[in-house]
Design an enzyme around this catalytic site. Sequence first.
Site, PDB file in Angstrom:
ATOM      1  N   SER A 118       0.819  -1.212   0.000  1.00  0.00           N
ATOM      2  CA  SER A 118       0.000   0.000   0.000  1.00  0.00           C
ATOM      3  C   SER A 118       0.851   1.260   0.000  1.00  0.00           C
ATOM      4  CB  SER A 118      -0.924   0.007   1.223  1.00  0.00           C
ATOM      5  OG  SER A 118      -0.193  -0.225   2.406  1.00  0.00           O
ATOM      6  N   HIS A 139      -2.505  -3.028  -5.878  1.00  0.00           N
ATOM      7  CA  HIS A 139      -2.975  -2.632  -4.554  1.00  0.00           C
ATOM      8  C   HIS A 139      -4.487  -2.769  -4.500  1.00  0.00           C
ATOM      9  CE1 HIS A 139      -3.591   0.778  -1.403  1.00  0.00           C
ATOM     10  NE2 HIS A 139      -3.623  -0.418  -0.846  1.00  0.00           N
ATOM     11  N   GLU A 151      -5.398  -0.342  -7.502  1.00  0.00           N
ATOM     12  CA  GLU A 151      -4.343   0.560  -7.965  1.00  0.00           C
ATOM     13  C   GLU A 151      -3.262  -0.279  -8.635  1.00  0.00           C
ATOM     14  OE1 GLU A 151      -3.328   4.590  -5.623  1.00  0.00           O
ATOM     15  OE2 GLU A 151      -3.157   2.804  -4.373  1.00  0.00           O
ATOM     16  N   ASN A 189      -3.330   6.108  -0.641  1.00  0.00           N
ATOM     17  CA  ASN A 189      -2.826   6.389   0.705  1.00  0.00           C
ATOM     18  C   ASN A 189      -2.140   7.743   0.828  1.00  0.00           C
ATOM     19  OD1 ASN A 189      -3.694   4.193   2.332  1.00  0.00           O
ATOM     20  ND2 ASN A 189      -2.312   2.879   1.179  1.00  0.00           N
TER      21      ASN A 189
END
Length: 295
Positions: A118, A139, A151, A189
């Site tokens: 992540s 991800h 992702e 993130n």
Amino acid sequence: MKNIAVIGAGTMGNGIAHTFAQKGFKVQLIDISQKALDKGIATITKNLDRMIAKEKISEEDKNNTLGNISTFTSIKEGVEYAELVVEAATENIDLKLNIFKELSEACSEETILASNTSSISITQIASVTKRPDMVIGMHFMNPVPIMKLVEIIRGYNTSDEVTTAIMELSKKLDKVPVEVNDYPGFVANRILMPMINESIETLYNNVAGVSEIDTVMKLGMAHPMGPLQLADFIGLDVCLSILNVMYDGFKNPKYAPCPLLVNMVRAGKLGVKSGEGFYDYSESKKAEKVAKQFS
């Protein structure tokens, strides 16, 4: 691609294995611990039973999904026939580098190596392999069987062919792949973690309480879950790790973890996984809730 190896039977790993297996892929689920593998399969079974109860799948679908998964405690044995390996181990850079070194030796030269990291650099992960052009980030979001986004992170050397193959594969899982470049935190993130960290700072500075902060974000910003509750579900240790990666990568104080988050992780209050974080998830609390329902 029909044979997929997934490394790590924890929350993300078993969710990824579940998702591939339900779509007809043969999945080799790998973990160093047989206990973790058994727990992972039990979680997948429970989640499939929930889907049956909601009439989203049939009993036959459940049996086919479970039949598509085999388990291994050896990476070398588990990846023998894999066309894609998805690493979903703990968010620890040294652990991931060691896994990818081993994968580089154990896998066929045609095998694509993906990480569910992540925040950790795909370029750095790829650098310890003999095939940096075959390494990419996938991800997934939690819970994997439900959340649509994946992702897709291109490392500095990731080839166009590998990127295209993984984008198309994600669509076969009924996911929506979004291609992003390899910078700390990627997109999800890089935006989410500073918001969670600022929410913790707001609590730390005694601006408002836990439920008040979450209520403002749910009702005022239309978030389905408040940021402090979301942090509990992600795992406060994972949040801290991601923030540290971004802080180290950008050298910007806005990514520095809140002291309250650091202390909570040191105290073992990690959220749902430990039974307590910003909220109480202990068995006694669950029993209390049940008692209130029938009082």
